[in-house]
Design a protein around this motif. Structure first.
Motif, PDB file in Angstrom:
ATOM      1  N   LEU A  41       0.831  -1.205   0.000  1.00 59.37           N
ATOM      2  CA  LEU A  41       0.000   0.000   0.000  1.00 59.37           C
ATOM      3  C   LEU A  41       0.866   1.257   0.000  1.00 59.37           C
ATOM      4  O   LEU A  41       1.977   1.265   0.533  1.00 59.37           O
ATOM      5  CB  LEU A  41      -0.913   0.012   1.232  1.00 59.37           C
ATOM      6  N   ASP A  42       0.327   2.327  -0.576  1.00 62.59           N
ATOM      7  CA  ASP A  42       1.024   3.609  -0.571  1.00 62.59           C
ATOM      8  C   ASP A  42       1.179   4.115   0.861  1.00 62.59           C
ATOM      9  O   ASP A  42       0.337   3.858   1.714  1.00 62.59           O
ATOM     10  CB  ASP A  42       0.233   4.658  -1.376  1.00 62.59           C
ATOM     11  N   ASP A  43       2.234   4.851   1.115  1.00 62.20           N
ATOM     12  CA  ASP A  43       2.526   5.482   2.405  1.00 62.20           C
ATOM     13  C   ASP A  43       2.921   4.507   3.510  1.00 62.20           C
ATOM     14  O   ASP A  43       3.121   4.926   4.647  1.00 62.20           O
ATOM     15  CB  ASP A  43       1.355   6.361   2.894  1.00 62.20           C
ATOM     16  N   LYS A  45       5.647   2.376   5.214  1.00 65.05           N
ATOM     17  CA  LYS A  45       7.107   2.291   5.217  1.00 65.05           C
ATOM     18  C   LYS A  45       7.590   0.930   5.700  1.00 65.05           C
ATOM     19  O   LYS A  45       8.609   0.443   5.246  1.00 65.05           O
ATOM     20  CB  LYS A  45       7.699   3.387   6.098  1.00 65.05           C
ATOM     21  N   THR A  60       3.923   4.216   9.034  1.00 70.10           N
ATOM     22  CA  THR A  60       3.478   5.034   7.910  1.00 70.10           C
ATOM     23  C   THR A  60       4.253   6.342   7.876  1.00 70.10           C
ATOM     24  O   THR A  60       4.827   6.760   8.878  1.00 70.10           O
ATOM     25  CB  THR A  60       1.969   5.342   8.020  1.00 70.10           C
ATOM     26  N   SER A  61       4.238   6.988   6.720  1.00 71.37           N
ATOM     27  CA  SER A  61       4.966   8.241   6.570  1.00 71.37           C
ATOM     28  C   SER A  61       4.241   9.403   7.240  1.00 71.37           C
ATOM     29  O   SER A  61       4.823  10.440   7.502  1.00 71.37           O
ATOM     30  CB  SER A  61       5.207   8.536   5.095  1.00 71.37           C
TER      31      SER A  61
END
Length: 89
Positions: A41-43, A45, A60-61
């Motif tokens: 998934l995006d974001d 880490k 997460t970022s």
């Protein structure tokens, strides 16, 4: 030393860790499936999945919101596991 670091060497980042409960993670195989699905998934880490407890620690970022919670829930469900929600820290 960059501007984000304090004199003691620790850095301030916008990373956030959130723990979720996923039922059905009983083996290394299950651990791998959940890890791979969530880390795609995006974001996201980093993802740590505990075998047996089903605790999934997601780094997460940015601070996770309800939209990310729903996305992780959908992703875990599509991977064949039961998403039980956030674990209060």
């Amino acid at each position: 030393m960059s501007d984000c670091c304090t004199p003691d060497g620790s850095c301030h980042t916008s990373e956030s860790k959130t723990v979720y409960q996923v039922n059905g993670v009983g083996s290394a195989h299950c651990q791998g499936i959940v890890t791979k699905a969530v880390e795609a998934l995006d974001d996201i880490k980093a993802v740590e999945v505990e075998i047996g407890t089903g605790l999934v620690t997601v780094t997460t970022s940015a601070k996770p919101d309800e939209a990310l919670d729903k996305l992780i829930a959908k992703t875990v469900d599509e991977a064949g596991y039961d998403f039980a929600g956030r674990v209060d820290g």
